[in-house]
Design a protein around this motif. Sequence first.
Motif, PDB file in Angstrom:
ATOM      1  N   ALA A  56       0.829  -1.201   0.000  1.00  9.50           N
ATOM      2  CA  ALA A  56       0.000   0.000   0.000  1.00  9.50           C
ATOM      3  C   ALA A  56       0.864   1.252   0.000  1.00  9.50           C
ATOM      4  O   ALA A  56       1.982   1.267   0.515  1.00  9.50           O
ATOM      5  CB  ALA A  56      -0.920   0.006   1.222  1.00  9.50           C
ATOM      6  N   PHE A  58       0.446   5.943  -0.755  1.00  9.33           N
ATOM      7  CA  PHE A  58      -0.369   7.099  -1.094  1.00  9.33           C
ATOM      8  C   PHE A  58       0.049   7.637  -2.462  1.00  9.33           C
ATOM      9  O   PHE A  58       1.199   7.478  -2.881  1.00  9.33           O
ATOM     10  CB  PHE A  58      -0.198   8.210  -0.061  1.00  9.33           C
ATOM     11  CG  PHE A  58      -0.876   7.937   1.258  1.00  9.33           C
ATOM     12  CD1 PHE A  58      -2.198   7.541   1.311  1.00  9.33           C
ATOM     13  CD2 PHE A  58      -0.183   8.108   2.443  1.00  9.33           C
ATOM     14  CE1 PHE A  58      -2.820   7.293   2.521  1.00  9.33           C
ATOM     15  CE2 PHE A  58      -0.800   7.872   3.659  1.00  9.33           C
ATOM     16  CZ  PHE A  58      -2.115   7.467   3.703  1.00  9.33           C
ATOM     17  N   ARG A 110       0.993   3.334   5.731  1.00 13.69           N
ATOM     18  CA  ARG A 110       1.375   4.104   4.557  1.00 13.69           C
ATOM     19  C   ARG A 110       2.117   5.346   5.020  1.00 13.69           C
ATOM     20  O   ARG A 110       1.600   6.120   5.826  1.00 13.69           O
ATOM     21  CB  ARG A 110       0.137   4.477   3.742  1.00 13.69           C
ATOM     22  CG  ARG A 110      -0.577   3.265   3.153  1.00 13.69           C
ATOM     23  CD  ARG A 110      -1.967   3.584   2.665  1.00 13.69           C
ATOM     24  NE  ARG A 110      -2.872   3.877   3.769  1.00 13.69           N
ATOM     25  CZ  ARG A 110      -4.176   4.094   3.630  1.00 13.69           C
ATOM     26  NH1 ARG A 110      -4.715   4.047   2.432  1.00 13.69           N
ATOM     27  NH2 ARG A 110      -4.932   4.349   4.673  1.00 13.69           N
ATOM     28  N   ASP A 165     -11.714   3.645   7.421  1.00 15.24           N
ATOM     29  CA  ASP A 165     -10.488   3.503   8.196  1.00 15.24           C
ATOM     30  C   ASP A 165     -10.822   3.630   9.681  1.00 15.24           C
ATOM     31  O   ASP A 165     -11.101   4.729  10.174  1.00 15.24           O
ATOM     32  CB  ASP A 165      -9.479   4.571   7.773  1.00 15.24           C
ATOM     33  CG  ASP A 165      -8.096   4.353   8.386  1.00 15.24           C
ATOM     34  OD1 ASP A 165      -7.972   3.496   9.282  1.00 15.24           O
ATOM     35  OD2 ASP A 165      -7.145   5.037   7.965  1.00 15.24           O
ATOM     36  N   ASP A 185     -13.346   6.375   2.259  1.00 12.40           N
ATOM     37  CA  ASP A 185     -12.719   6.372   0.941  1.00 12.40           C
ATOM     38  C   ASP A 185     -13.558   5.510   0.007  1.00 12.40           C
ATOM     39  O   ASP A 185     -14.308   4.637   0.445  1.00 12.40           O
ATOM     40  CB  ASP A 185     -11.291   5.815   1.043  1.00 12.40           C
ATOM     41  CG  ASP A 185     -10.497   5.981  -0.250  1.00 12.40           C
ATOM     42  OD1 ASP A 185     -10.887   6.810  -1.090  1.00 12.40           O
ATOM     43  OD2 ASP A 185      -9.488   5.275  -0.415  1.00 12.40           O
ATOM     44  N   SER A 234      -5.407   6.876  -2.116  1.00 12.86           N
ATOM     45  CA  SER A 234      -4.866   5.568  -1.753  1.00 12.86           C
ATOM     46  C   SER A 234      -4.547   4.748  -2.990  1.00 12.86           C
ATOM     47  O   SER A 234      -5.227   4.839  -4.026  1.00 12.86           O
ATOM     48  CB  SER A 234      -5.865   4.810  -0.878  1.00 12.86           C
ATOM     49  OG  SER A 234      -7.074   4.563  -1.578  1.00 12.86           O
TER      50      SER A 234
END
Length: 245
Positions: A56, A58, A110, A165, A185, A234
């Motif tokens: 993962a 950003f 992240r 999240d 998200d 993301s």
Amino acid sequence: MLHIQRTKAKNLKSRAFFLVLFFTVSYTSFSQKVLYQEDHDNKAYYFGISLGISKASFHTHLSPGFMEQDSIMVAEPMNNGGFNLGLLATMNLTRRFELRFNPQLMFTERNIRYQLKYKDQDFGYQVDKKVESVITSFPLQVKFNSDRIGNFRVYMLGGGKVDIDLASNAKARKADDMIRINRFDYGIEAGVGFNFYFPSFILSPEIKISNGLSNLHDRNENLNYSRILEAIQSRMIVFTIHLEG
């Protein structure tokens, strides 16, 4: 330590890829001629469980204010590993198409690495801002299946997702020195997978790319590390093993 963790994660994903490739070749070459679960494609729906690993990061967009300051030279998103657990529910639509719901619990981290022009008394010329996340993901996907070749089949998938999240720090009182990330998200996903039919279950290794579409960044004008970023989205690559019945 960060370099070692990234190296281990990269090696793990390489091993997983070659393991799946070896298993695919071996299985299709030496599989018995007997067809397992011949009536499976006639089921209206079926269920399963998922276990996976992820990479993962950003995707950042710099703000116009980045060019107006001279203290931060680079803001670079870093790749980090994670793992996920999930459930699986699939409904047959036609001979080729299926609708799949795959809710998952994902644990990941992240980071954003900043290169400074002037030395920080605590961190030197390099500062890492960590964002730890526990994400509940709700993907809804459409699968396109190939014909079965013995006890083997290939499929492609695409769809959308909604993420929450649970560890979001956007409203945390002590998050003034952090990169704040919003709780919700949404995004799109696409991937490819393989079905290996066994007498009592189906083993389905799968790899997919997941891209968030919303801006996760809760911008803080009082924090230079946050002020120079206009938007954060993301990005994730997920390798998953599904066990289906």
